[in-house]
Design a protein around this motif. Structure first.
Motif, PDB file in Angstrom:
ATOM      1  N   GLN A 206       0.832  -1.205   0.000  1.00 23.51           N
ATOM      2  CA  GLN A 206       0.000   0.000   0.000  1.00 23.51           C
ATOM      3  C   GLN A 206       0.863   1.250   0.000  1.00 23.51           C
ATOM      4  O   GLN A 206       0.658   2.176  -0.790  1.00 23.51           O
ATOM      5  CB  GLN A 206      -0.891  -0.021   1.245  1.00 23.51           C
TER       6      GLN A 206
ATOM      7  N   SER B  41      -8.100   3.536   6.381  1.00 23.06           N
ATOM      8  CA  SER B  41      -7.060   2.564   6.081  1.00 23.06           C
ATOM      9  C   SER B  41      -6.384   2.094   7.367  1.00 23.06           C
ATOM     10  O   SER B  41      -6.129   0.900   7.556  1.00 23.06           O
ATOM     11  CB  SER B  41      -6.026   3.186   5.142  1.00 23.06           C
TER      12      SER B  41
ATOM     13  N   ALA C  30      -7.399  -2.335   3.099  1.00 20.83           N
ATOM     14  CA  ALA C  30      -6.736  -1.047   2.925  1.00 20.83           C
ATOM     15  C   ALA C  30      -5.917  -1.028   1.641  1.00 20.83           C
ATOM     16  O   ALA C  30      -5.868  -0.016   0.932  1.00 20.83           O
ATOM     17  CB  ALA C  30      -5.844  -0.758   4.130  1.00 20.83           C
TER      18      ALA C  30
ATOM     19  N   THR D 175      -6.252   1.540  -1.576  1.00 21.39           N
ATOM     20  CA  THR D 175      -5.111   2.392  -1.920  1.00 21.39           C
ATOM     21  C   THR D 175      -4.674   2.180  -3.360  1.00 21.39           C
ATOM     22  O   THR D 175      -4.325   3.141  -4.061  1.00 21.39           O
ATOM     23  CB  THR D 175      -3.935   2.126  -0.964  1.00 21.39           C
TER      24      THR D 175
ATOM     25  N   ILE E 138     -12.851   4.214   0.473  1.00 18.50           N
ATOM     26  CA  ILE E 138     -12.384   3.456   1.632  1.00 18.50           C
ATOM     27  C   ILE E 138     -13.125   3.855   2.904  1.00 18.50           C
ATOM     28  O   ILE E 138     -13.351   3.031   3.790  1.00 18.50           O
ATOM     29  CB  ILE E 138     -10.857   3.583   1.812  1.00 18.50           C
TER      30      ILE E 138
END
Length: 466
Positions: free
Chosen positions: A254, A385, A397, A401, A442
């Protein structure tokens, strides 16, 4: 020893109590530390800017790799810290200690795997990614950074372990020490000793090395942390490795996706501009990092608090801490965005005072004023996240991302800059639109997940949300 153990227990008592107070207790020291750390990034850029726009561009070509080393080590720290916090929440200190030992061993292995190939093939790498006339400067700067990779990895992992037990004060002190030392060393090595861009790299490595020594003393010699290390008769435990990597690996990927985004953005920039465009992006993005530094501090608190609450199976506390942290962060970032917009000309002037860099001042003002528009929305994405990372759902997460940094941002940047012919300004708007949409996705996903957990806590559902 007793005093420091009590400090660690105090941090854990905070996590076991009012979630709003815990977020402030854990988050405020890290907000301050992250802000100081990003100030040193700006100061570093300021001193390098005196060497000209080519030097800024050279640092820009190295930065994605430097960022990747931070991403991997930070991801490992998040994975280890999340696993430690969850075990502390479940009152399993022996298990938390074992996770900490595993995290340190993995850190040593990964730092070697990362550093060696980059150091050996630095020049070829920079030539291949379009550094052009700045390749020699990028190589000079990059090889020193790559040689000091261990000093990048260790402080990030050690910092995460301290935070996982609620000891954010010492984590803050270590980060501030390294940042201030770097600020002092930069002008001395770059100009007084006439080392040029290599001096900036040495200032970074030396300051990180000093921080690493300080943290080593706390963790391994004084042994006054709540978490303890016993490397005797060590052997890898599959279940612990799985627990660390199910959060750590997605977190590293990420974070690394941000480095990939920077590489892609550099290529798009070269397509519509030249190395001056990379220089504007390099300086401007560092301004953006200091603007969102408070979020980075609060996000570390959200990881710790989420892990602890999840280990306790207190999902209402998990929900409350997430919403409170997001609310505070949104307000703070809105104020920072307004201030940044107003002071954009002054900020740009500071980093383009040298004669060789003054021609990019106007473009930098435009960048700063456009980019600041996404600051408030970053809080929704970053803290959501962190919630996923804290509860051991790192893949969630990561997916969000990748959608934001690898797909949406480059897609809109290329769309606006190339296909709609807006050039550099189009790239800046692409960054804003991609980040805003990704953050919304998210946040919505995180709230749906927490809602499912709350139903489970209330006895309405026994299914584990995804």
């Amino acid at each position: 020893m007793k005093e420091e153990i009590e400090a660690g227990t105090s941090g854990m008592r905070a996590m076991a109590g009012d979630p709003k107070k815990a977020i402030l207790k854990l988050g405020l020291p890290m907000m301050f530390a992250m802000s100081i750390q990003t100030v040193y990034n700006l100061v570093d850029t300021f001193w390098v800017s005196g060497l000209g726009s080519d030097a800024l561009a050279a640092v820009g070509f190295v930065f994605p790799f430097f960022f990747a080393s931070i991403a991997i080590s930070t991801g490992l720290g998040v994975g280890g810290g999340s696993a430690i916090s969850r075990r502390l929440g479940a009152k399993d200190k022996h298990g938390a200690d074992n996770v900490a030992v595993h995290t340190m061993i993995i850190m040593l292995i990964l730092s070697l795997l990362f550093a060696v190939p980059l150091f050996l093939f630095a020049e070829s790498i920079f030539v291949s990614i379009g550094a052009g006339s700045t390749a020699d400067m990028a190589t000079s700067y990059g090889k020193i950074i790559f040689a000091g990779t261990l000093f990048i990895f260790f402080p990030n992992v050690a910092n995460a372990i301290l935070r996982s037990e609620g000891d954010t004060k010492r984590a803050m002190n270590a980060m501030i020490l390294g940042s201030i030392l770097n600020i002092i060393l930069d002008p001395i090595l770059i100009y007084v000793l006439d080392m040029g861009i290599a001096g900036a790299a040495w200032a970074t490595v030396i300051s990180l090395a000093v921080t690493a020594v300080l943290m080593s003393n706390w963790l391994f010699f004084r042994k006054d942390t709540y978490i303890s290390f016993d490397f005797k008769d060590f052997s890898f435990d599959r279940s612990i490795l799985k627990d660390i990597f199910r959060v750590g690996f997605p977190a590293s990927v990420q974070q690394s996706s941000m480095a990939l985004m920077m590489l892609v953005m550099n290529m798009i920039l070269i397509t519509v501009s030249d190395t001056d465009g990379v220089a504007v992006y390099t300086v401007g993005w560092r301004v953006a990092t200091i603007a969102i530094a408070p979020l980075m501090g609060i996000s570390t608190a959200v990881v710790t608090m989420s892990g602890f609450a999840y280990g306790e199976r207190s999902y209402s506390k998990l929900s409350s801490s997430h919403l409170y942290a997001t609310k505070i962060s949104f307000i703070v970032e809105t104020a920072i965005a307004a201030l940044t917009f107003i002071l954009a000309p002054q900020i740009a002037y500071v980093f383009t005072m040298s004669e060789s860099a003054s021609h990019i001042t106007g473009d930098l003002v435009i960048f700063i004023r456009i980019i600041c528009l996404f600051y408030p929305m970053v809080s929704l994405g970053m803290l959501s996240s962190s919630l996923f990372q804290g509860i051991g759902k790192g893949v969630n997460a990561l997916i969000a991302t990748i959608l934001r940094a690898v797909i949406l941002v480059p897609l809109f940047a290329a769309l606006f800059a190339i296909y709609l012919g807006q050039g550099l300004v189009g790239i800046w708007w692409g960054i804003v639109v991609g980040n805003v949409l990704g953050s919304l996705v998210i946040f919505i996903w995180a709230r749906l997940h927490v809602g499912a957990l709350l139903k489970k806590e209330s006895g309405f559902s026994t299914a584990e949300p995804v």
